[in-house]
Design a protein around this motif. Sequence first.
Motif, mmCIF file in Angstrom:
data_model
loop_
_atom_site.group_PDB
_atom_site.id
_atom_site.type_symbol
_atom_site.label_atom_id
_atom_site.label_comp_id
_atom_site.label_asym_id
_atom_site.label_seq_id
_atom_site.Cartn_x
_atom_site.Cartn_y
_atom_site.Cartn_z
ATOM 1 N N ALA A 175 30.647 14.032 -4.440
ATOM 2 C CA ALA A 175 31.633 13.853 -5.582
ATOM 3 C C ALA A 175 31.251 14.491 -6.581
ATOM 4 C CB ALA A 175 31.670 12.467 -5.946
ATOM 5 N N GLU A 176 29.933 14.730 -7.018
ATOM 6 C CA GLU A 176 29.917 15.330 -8.237
ATOM 7 C C GLU A 176 29.906 16.946 -8.116
ATOM 8 O OE1 GLU A 176 25.523 16.843 -10.236
ATOM 9 O OE2 GLU A 176 25.813 14.495 -10.240
ATOM 10 N N GLN A 177 29.856 17.296 -6.958
ATOM 11 C CA GLN A 177 30.030 18.754 -6.753
ATOM 12 C C GLN A 177 31.316 19.266 -6.813
ATOM 13 O OE1 GLN A 177 27.980 18.852 -3.053
ATOM 14 N NE2 GLN A 177 26.320 20.287 -3.813
ATOM 15 N N ARG A 178 32.284 18.178 -6.340
ATOM 16 C CA ARG A 178 33.766 18.261 -6.076
ATOM 17 C C ARG A 178 34.257 18.261 -7.622
ATOM 18 N NH1 ARG A 178 37.326 20.143 -3.002
ATOM 19 N NH2 ARG A 178 36.026 19.676 -1.163
ATOM 20 N N ALA A 179 33.592 17.260 -8.368
ATOM 21 C CA ALA A 179 34.235 17.531 -9.803
ATOM 22 C C ALA A 179 33.899 19.007 -10.522
ATOM 23 C CB ALA A 179 33.547 16.447 -10.522
ATOM 24 N N GLU A 180 32.760 19.325 -10.172
ATOM 25 C CA GLU A 180 32.497 20.550 -10.826
ATOM 26 C C GLU A 180 33.246 21.829 -10.161
ATOM 27 O OE1 GLU A 180 29.970 23.492 -13.122
ATOM 28 O OE2 GLU A 180 30.500 21.461 -13.406
ATOM 29 N N TYR A 181 33.534 21.778 -8.902
ATOM 30 C CA TYR A 181 34.303 22.675 -8.351
ATOM 31 C C TYR A 181 35.767 22.504 -8.967
ATOM 32 C CZ TYR A 181 37.537 24.710 -5.022
ATOM 33 O OH TYR A 181 38.710 25.494 -4.343
ATOM 34 N N GLU A 182 36.124 21.464 -9.137
ATOM 35 C CA GLU A 182 37.490 21.514 -9.967
ATOM 36 C C GLU A 182 37.507 22.084 -11.517
ATOM 37 O OE1 GLU A 182 38.885 17.351 -9.312
ATOM 38 O OE2 GLU A 182 38.908 17.550 -7.180
ATOM 39 N N ARG A 183 36.567 21.682 -12.189
ATOM 40 C CA ARG A 183 36.374 22.143 -13.590
ATOM 41 C C ARG A 183 36.092 23.837 -13.464
ATOM 42 N NH1 ARG A 183 33.168 17.384 -13.907
ATOM 43 N NH2 ARG A 183 31.186 18.643 -13.462
ATOM 44 N N LEU A 184 35.484 24.031 -12.531
ATOM 45 C CA LEU A 184 34.990 25.642 -12.480
ATOM 46 C C LEU A 184 36.429 26.388 -11.963
ATOM 47 C CD1 LEU A 184 31.832 25.927 -10.461
ATOM 48 C CD2 LEU A 184 32.118 26.787 -12.817
ATOM 49 N N CYS A 185 37.368 25.979 -11.096
ATOM 50 C CA CYS A 185 38.658 26.431 -10.778
ATOM 51 C C CYS A 185 39.731 26.265 -11.935
ATOM 52 C CB CYS A 185 39.225 25.529 -9.522
ATOM 53 S SG CYS A 185 38.462 26.102 -8.006
ATOM 54 N N ALA A 186 39.472 25.319 -12.571
ATOM 55 C CA ALA A 186 40.233 25.145 -13.766
ATOM 56 C C ALA A 186 40.102 26.093 -14.891
ATOM 57 C CB ALA A 186 40.443 23.992 -14.473
ATOM 58 N N GLU A 187 38.774 26.506 -15.185
ATOM 59 C CA GLU A 187 38.366 27.296 -16.239
ATOM 60 C C GLU A 187 38.580 28.737 -15.664
ATOM 61 O OE1 GLU A 187 34.170 28.934 -18.215
ATOM 62 O OE2 GLU A 187 34.082 27.030 -16.839
ATOM 63 N N LEU A 188 38.476 29.111 -14.142
ATOM 64 C CA LEU A 188 38.647 30.173 -13.562
ATOM 65 C C LEU A 188 40.181 30.890 -13.823
ATOM 66 C CD1 LEU A 188 38.019 32.796 -12.007
ATOM 67 C CD2 LEU A 188 38.342 31.309 -9.924
ATOM 68 N N ALA A 189 41.257 29.598 -13.527
ATOM 69 C CA ALA A 189 42.624 29.755 -13.787
ATOM 70 C C ALA A 189 42.979 30.104 -15.412
ATOM 71 C CB ALA A 189 43.345 28.470 -13.455
ATOM 72 N N ARG A 190 42.160 29.374 -16.212
ATOM 73 C CA ARG A 190 42.320 29.974 -17.601
ATOM 74 C C ARG A 190 41.791 31.470 -18.007
ATOM 75 N NH1 ARG A 190 40.245 24.899 -18.163
ATOM 76 N NH2 ARG A 190 38.315 25.571 -18.747
ATOM 77 N N VAL A 191 41.029 31.918 -17.315
ATOM 78 C CA VAL A 191 40.214 33.235 -17.454
ATOM 79 C C VAL A 191 41.124 34.103 -16.925
ATOM 80 C CG1 VAL A 191 38.584 35.002 -16.785
ATOM 81 C CG2 VAL A 191 37.891 32.606 -17.882
ATOM 82 N N GLN A 192 41.919 33.830 -15.621
ATOM 83 C CA GLN A 192 42.814 34.733 -15.240
ATOM 84 C C GLN A 192 44.117 34.930 -15.753
ATOM 85 O OE1 GLN A 192 42.558 33.117 -11.218
ATOM 86 N NE2 GLN A 192 41.150 34.635 -10.493
ATOM 87 N N ARG A 193 44.580 33.696 -16.578
ATOM 88 C CA ARG A 193 45.836 33.607 -17.094
ATOM 89 C C ARG A 193 45.400 34.430 -18.437
ATOM 90 N NH1 ARG A 193 46.232 28.374 -15.747
ATOM 91 N NH2 ARG A 193 45.397 27.719 -17.695
ATOM 92 N N GLY A 194 44.416 34.548 -19.047
ATOM 93 C CA GLY A 194 44.015 35.073 -20.265
ATOM 94 C C GLY A 194 44.153 34.222 -21.344
ATOM 95 N N ASP A 195 44.241 32.800 -20.932
ATOM 96 C CA ASP A 195 44.226 31.846 -22.032
ATOM 97 C C ASP A 195 43.042 31.455 -22.869
ATOM 98 O OD1 ASP A 195 46.602 31.210 -20.853
ATOM 99 O OD2 ASP A 195 46.172 29.287 -19.846
ATOM 100 N N VAL A 196 41.750 32.417 -22.617
ATOM 101 C CA VAL A 196 40.509 32.095 -23.321
ATOM 102 C C VAL A 196 40.332 33.322 -24.165
ATOM 103 C CG1 VAL A 196 39.603 30.426 -21.880
ATOM 104 C CG2 VAL A 196 39.218 33.049 -21.359
ATOM 105 N N THR A 197 39.702 33.399 -25.165
ATOM 106 C CA THR A 197 39.422 34.364 -25.745
ATOM 107 C C THR A 197 37.890 34.490 -26.294
ATOM 108 O OG1 THR A 197 39.898 33.584 -27.937
ATOM 109 C CG2 THR A 197 41.343 35.021 -26.941
ATOM 110 N N ALA A 198 36.971 35.509 -26.390
ATOM 111 C CA ALA A 198 35.665 35.361 -26.677
ATOM 112 C C ALA A 198 35.346 35.257 -28.089
ATOM 113 C CB ALA A 198 34.797 36.752 -26.138
#
Length: 60
Positions: free
Chosen positions: A35-58
């Motif tokens: 369950a903990e790994q699944r939650a981390e996976y979901e967080r990582l996927c959401a972060e990846l989606a934001r990076v791919q959309r360009g929703d984040v800036t350094a």
Amino acid sequence: MSPDLVTSPGAVRSAAELNAAIRALWSHPQVPLTAEQRAEYERLCAELARVQRGDVTAAA
């Protein structure tokens, strides 16, 4: 959660770093995530989606 997967708040990881973290969650393709790994996976996927959309800036 693995300590090497933790970043400081506001840090922006690259798509390659996020993909590596996602792949690192699975020790074997037929072993289900906890369950903990699944939650981390979901967080990582959401972060990846934001990076791919360009929703984040350094931070400057």
